[in-house]
Enzyme design. Structure first.
Site, short mmCIF file in Angstrom:
data_model
loop_
_atom_site.label_atom_id
_atom_site.label_comp_id
_atom_site.label_asym_id
_atom_site.label_seq_id
_atom_site.Cartn_x
_atom_site.Cartn_y
_atom_site.Cartn_z
N THR A 1 2.79 -1.10 8.81
CA THR A 1 3.29 -1.97 9.88
C THR A 1 3.60 -3.39 9.40
OG1 THR A 1 1.04 -2.63 10.38
CG2 THR A 1 1.92 -0.78 11.66
N HIS B 1 10.97 -23.43 9.62
CA HIS B 1 9.97 -24.15 10.41
C HIS B 1 8.55 -24.01 9.87
CE1 HIS B 1 12.48 -24.59 14.36
NE2 HIS B 1 13.10 -25.05 13.29
N ASP C 1 0.87 -1.18 0.00
CA ASP C 1 0.00 0.00 0.00
C ASP C 1 0.91 1.22 0.00
OD1 ASP C 1 0.89 0.39 2.61
OD2 ASP C 1 -1.10 0.42 3.52
N CYS D 1 3.08 -3.03 4.07
CA CYS D 1 2.22 -1.89 4.38
C CYS D 1 2.96 -1.10 5.47
CB CYS D 1 0.80 -2.32 4.79
SG CYS D 1 0.65 -3.25 6.32
N HIS E 1 8.54 -30.56 11.23
CA HIS E 1 7.84 -29.30 10.89
C HIS E 1 6.81 -29.49 9.79
CE1 HIS E 1 10.48 -27.31 13.58
NE2 HIS E 1 11.55 -27.82 12.95
C1 RB5 Z 1 -2.14 2.84 6.41
O1 RB5 Z 1 -2.12 4.08 7.02
C2 RB5 Z 1 -1.80 1.76 7.43
O2 RB5 Z 1 -2.90 1.52 8.23
C3 RB5 Z 1 -1.36 0.49 6.71
O3 RB5 Z 1 -0.25 0.76 5.92
C4 RB5 Z 1 -0.95 -0.67 7.60
O4 RB5 Z 1 -0.02 -0.29 8.55
C5 RB5 Z 1 -2.05 -1.48 8.15
O5 RB5 Z 1 -1.88 -2.48 8.86
#
Ligand code: RB5
Length: 151
Positions: A67, A98, A8, A65, A133
């Site tokens: 996080t 694993h 994203d 993304c 595993h």
């Molecule tokens: C976008 O702002 C953010 O929510 C997305 O990139 C991600 O971190 C979601 O888990």
């Protein structure tokens, strides 16, 4: 090895760097977007890349993304996907050895470029150990089947 990439807006810059790095290393890359930092919904991109791996149009997938959390959750909803969100090289190595992870998720706002590249390299070079595993990974995949049987 064919690798599908997707992100994203929160992962766009890191995706571009990983694409450059992997192209230089000789991997064949399929880029499913995004192509800029305009705000989009990460599930669309996680799903898009995961379907490529599930349908065997790519051998592995790397998705990013902000996080890494949202996009990995989305990818793991696709049948056949084992997507591992990794923040260090040890997790990357173990997710292959694993868990036989076929997708890697990264947080573009969590890991710096140098660490991200090390994670990617570790993840691509580590092999599944199989043995005990194998049975555990099969049990994960069986959960998908029992979900279908419930319908
Ligand atoms: C976008 O702002 C953010 O929510 C997305 O990139 C991600 O971190 C979601 O888990």
């Amino acid at each position: 090895m064919k690798i599908v990439l997707a992100s994203d807006h929160g992962g766009f810059e890191l995706k571009e760097e990983i694409k450059k790095h992997l192209t230089k290393k000789g991997y064949s890359i399929i880029d499913m977007g995004v192509n800029n930092t305009e705000s989009v919904d990460y599930p669309d991109y996680g799903k898009r890349a995961a379907l490529m791996v599930a349908d065997k149009e790519a051998d592995r997938g790397i998705i990013i993304c902000g996080t890494g959390i949202g996009i990995s959750i989305a990818a793991n909803k696709v049948k056949g996907i084992r997507c591992a969100l990794c923040t260090n090289e040890y997790m990357a190595k173990m997710s292959r050895m694993h868990n036989n992870a076929n997708m890697l998720a990264l947080g573009g706002r969590v890991v710096g470029l140098g660490l991200a590249i090390d994670i990617v390299d570790e993840w691509l070079s580590a092999e599944f150990e199989g043995g005990r595993h194998e049975n555990r990974v099969n049990k994960i995949m069986d959960i998908e089947i029992s979900k279908e049987e419930e319908k």
